[in-house]
Design an enzyme around this catalytic site. Structure first.
Site: not given
Ligand code: MRU
Length: 304
Positions: A46-48, A76, A175, A216, A226-227
């Site tokens: 996970r994470g962009a 996703r 997270q 993201d 973002n999240k």
């Molecule tokens: O649902 P996730 O855990 O993939 O969401 C991640 C985030 O929102 C992060 O802040 C974003 O991807 C940046 S990661 C460097």
């Protein structure tokens, strides 16, 4: 705990840190497209930026099975990096070499973001040790290593300039509490995890100097997805008059998306929120560009 790389190609398989099981450390080896799509959907990876690299290796798996890699790109919808990683490997004569290169660029890019972000925060807040507020996990585990928002924290920490990091727990999948806290402990940064509902009040009470988050997808006008729970931080930061800084690689900037209104927000299983009651589970939100002090990428500092 020593953390291995988030993802690494070994003997024809993609070895991932299973992020659903943190703070326990378990690795999982992905050998098929179906396994990768499942891992992406369940947030094993996970994470962009990490999704982008996983997407590039997904093209290698798809080629091996004679499958269309679109299933990986579409696993996703919100982080643009995932589709970018797939497209990058697809366009290459040698997808495996392209995936390795994409992975290496992520490592370099995060170092650049960290240095640039540290310089920006020094400009905005002065050179005293800082109290920084972050959300979700934008650290090494959301990338290959180092991180984006936490890359900025790491760069400041190497200069002895982090007094405290406040990490929102980040409901519903935690997270912040499960991943960011583990990373900060691993590098010895003083931190406190708070419930998401405490974030605005912590900012209003003057307990942090700046907010630093990842992204993201960043639209052409500077709107930032973002999240879920990021937008309230930006509102609180604006009200308190402290900087709200976004740290992300250029691969997260989507010139084809004019504004945040066009960004698809992933809707996840309501059961992640609560059992036994109807729920709604949008996984991301959009912070309008006018609430963003600056976006720090690997190549520029952008004030949208
Ligand atoms: O649902 P996730 O855990 O993939 O969401 C991640 C985030 O929102 C992060 O802040 C974003 O991807 C940046 S990661 C460097």
């Amino acid at each position: 705990m020593d953390l291995p790389p988030t993802l690494e190609w070994r003997d024809g398989r993609l070895v991932l840190v299973d992020q659903t099981r943190l703070p326990e450390l378990h690795l999982v080896a992905i050998g098929t497209v179906d396994e990768l799509v499942d891992a992406i959907r369940r947030l094993v990876v996970r994470g962009a930026p990490a999704l982008g690299v996983a997407g590039a290796y997904g093209v290698v798996l798809a080629a091996r099975e004679g499958r269309d890699p679109e299933v990986v790109a579409a696993a996703r919808p919100t982080a643009v990096n995932l589709r970018r990683g797939v497209e990058r490997a697809l366009a290459a004569a040698d997808p495996l070499a392209a995936a390795h290169a994409f992975r290496a660029e992520d490592i370099e890019g995060c170092q650049a973001i960290g240095a640039r972000g540290a310089a920006l925060l020094t400009e905005l807040c002065g050179d005293r040790p800082l109290r920084l507020h972050t959300h979700c996990n934008a650290g090494a585990l959301a990338c290959v290593e180092w991180g984006t928002a936490l890359g900025v924290v790491r760069s400041l920490h190497t200069q002895g300039r982090v007094e405290l990091v406040v990490a929102d727990e980040t409901r519903p999948l935690l997270q912040g509490a499960r991943i960011t806290a583990v990373e900060l402990a691993a590098i010895g940064v003083e931190h406190r995890v708070i419930v998401d509902g405490a974030a605005a009040s912590v900012i209003a009470r003057g307990l942090v100097d700046a907010v630093v988050v990842g992204a993201d997808r960043i639209a052409a006008n500077g709107d930032v997805a973002n999240k879920i729970g990021t937008y309230p931080l930006a509102l609180a930061a604006a009200r308190a008059g402290i900087p709200f800084v976004v740290a992300a690689p250029e691969t997260t900037v989507d010139a084809d998306t004019a504004s945040g209104a066009e960004i698809e927000i992933e809707e996840r299983d309501p059961a992640e929120v609560v059992a036994g009651a109807p729920a709604w589970n949008p996984a991301f939100d959009v912070t309008p560009a006018d609430l963003v002090t600056a976006i720090v990428t690997d190549t520029r500092t952008w004030r949208p």
